[in-house]
Scaffold this motif. Structure first.
Motif, PDB file in Angstrom:
ATOM      1  N   VAL A 107       0.857  -1.185   0.000  1.00 52.01           N
ATOM      2  CA  VAL A 107       0.000   0.000   0.000  1.00 52.01           C
ATOM      3  C   VAL A 107       0.892   1.234   0.000  1.00 52.01           C
ATOM      4  O   VAL A 107       1.757   1.387   0.859  1.00 52.01           O
ATOM      5  N   ARG A 108       0.676   2.102  -0.968  1.00 52.13           N
ATOM      6  CA  ARG A 108       1.430   3.360  -1.074  1.00 52.13           C
ATOM      7  C   ARG A 108       0.644   4.418  -0.310  1.00 52.13           C
ATOM      8  O   ARG A 108      -0.158   5.143  -0.858  1.00 52.13           O
ATOM      9  N   SER A 109       0.879   4.471   0.984  1.00 57.91           N
ATOM     10  CA  SER A 109       0.090   5.332   1.851  1.00 57.91           C
ATOM     11  C   SER A 109       0.877   6.564   2.270  1.00 57.91           C
ATOM     12  O   SER A 109       2.040   6.719   1.913  1.00 57.91           O
ATOM     13  N   ALA A 110       0.213   7.433   3.037  1.00 65.18           N
ATOM     14  CA  ALA A 110       0.880   8.604   3.583  1.00 65.18           C
ATOM     15  C   ALA A 110       1.995   8.137   4.517  1.00 65.18           C
ATOM     16  O   ALA A 110       1.915   7.061   5.101  1.00 65.18           O
ATOM     17  N   VAL A 111       3.032   8.915   4.644  1.00 61.30           N
ATOM     18  CA  VAL A 111       4.135   8.702   5.573  1.00 61.30           C
ATOM     19  C   VAL A 111       5.055   7.560   5.187  1.00 61.30           C
ATOM     20  O   VAL A 111       6.262   7.710   5.158  1.00 61.30           O
ATOM     21  N   THR A 112       4.526   6.388   4.887  1.00 63.50           N
ATOM     22  CA  THR A 112       5.354   5.204   4.677  1.00 63.50           C
ATOM     23  C   THR A 112       4.651   4.227   3.743  1.00 63.50           C
ATOM     24  O   THR A 112       3.448   4.327   3.519  1.00 63.50           O
ATOM     25  N   LEU A 113       5.406   3.302   3.217  1.00 64.19           N
ATOM     26  CA  LEU A 113       4.800   2.156   2.533  1.00 64.19           C
ATOM     27  C   LEU A 113       4.304   1.213   3.615  1.00 64.19           C
ATOM     28  O   LEU A 113       4.918   1.088   4.678  1.00 64.19           O
ATOM     29  N   THR A 114       3.181   0.549   3.360  1.00 64.26           N
ATOM     30  CA  THR A 114       2.690  -0.455   4.298  1.00 64.26           C
ATOM     31  C   THR A 114       2.340  -1.719   3.539  1.00 64.26           C
ATOM     32  O   THR A 114       2.166  -1.699   2.321  1.00 64.26           O
ATOM     33  N   VAL A 115       2.258  -2.815   4.282  1.00 61.94           N
ATOM     34  CA  VAL A 115       1.877  -4.101   3.712  1.00 61.94           C
ATOM     35  C   VAL A 115       0.611  -4.558   4.415  1.00 61.94           C
ATOM     36  O   VAL A 115       0.538  -4.564   5.646  1.00 61.94           O
TER      37      VAL A 115
END
Length: 181
Positions: A89-97
């Motif tokens: 997931v290309r989210s705010a602040v950081t990449l997440t899984v």
């Protein structure tokens, strides 16, 4: 009262944080901190935060701290993660899984596996090749906190100069709360 992490309690409220580029990140609300008549929220991402590193033979992994969401490397990471039933997931602040991850066993962790100058510790999630270079997505083992300003019930990411000014005050407030417990 014992403190439990967000994964141990189904009653932890969540907030959707937006950054200056309109990207969002769903987070657990850990604490509200009032400063100068403004409420700030200390949050942790619901999905697992990950960091992208470039891997070089014999060298320490190199953190890639600035990456655009349409970077071709991330498309390759998407495919590799899908093989593990995970989603990048290309989210705010950081990449997440997003997806079911096995919890790391603290005894199995190699603290030298990946690190930067701040000696943070990471666990390798997946590695992959893109344009003949090797990359890895690592999970930070230290808690990953996000700071947001509460504006009319909406959480707005605290970034840049505002973050630089407010962060030491939030840390001081948290230290004071910890001492009074």
């Amino acid at each position: 009262m014992s403190s439990s992490g967000p994964n141990n309690s189904g009653d932890v409220p969540t907030l959707l944080v937006k950054d200056s580029e309109g990207r969002d990140l769903l987070c657990f609300l850990e604490q509200l901190i009032p400063l100068d008549g403004q409420d700030y929220a200390l949050l942790t991402p619901v999905d697992t935060p990950v960091c992208l590193f470039r891997l070089k033979d014999g060298d320490e992994p190199e953190l890639i701290d600035s990456i655009t969401s349409n970077e071709p490397i991330l498309s390759v990471a998407d495919v590799v993660l899908q093989e593990h039933d995970l989603t990048l997931v290309r989210s705010a602040v950081t990449l997440t899984v997003n997806g079911e991850l096995d919890e790391p066993d603290p005894e199995d962790l190699d603290e030298d596996e990946a690190g930067d100058d701040e000696s943070e510790t990471y666990e390798l999630l997946v590695s992959f090749l893109a344009d003949e270079l090797e990359y890895g997505l690592y999970i930070p083992l230290d808690p990953f906190f996000v700071v947001a300003r509460m504006d009319d019930g909406a959480a707005v990411l605290v970034e840049g100069d505002e973050f630089d000014q407010i962060q030491p005050r939030i840390e001081a407030e948290l230290d004071e709360r910890e001492l009074s417990e």
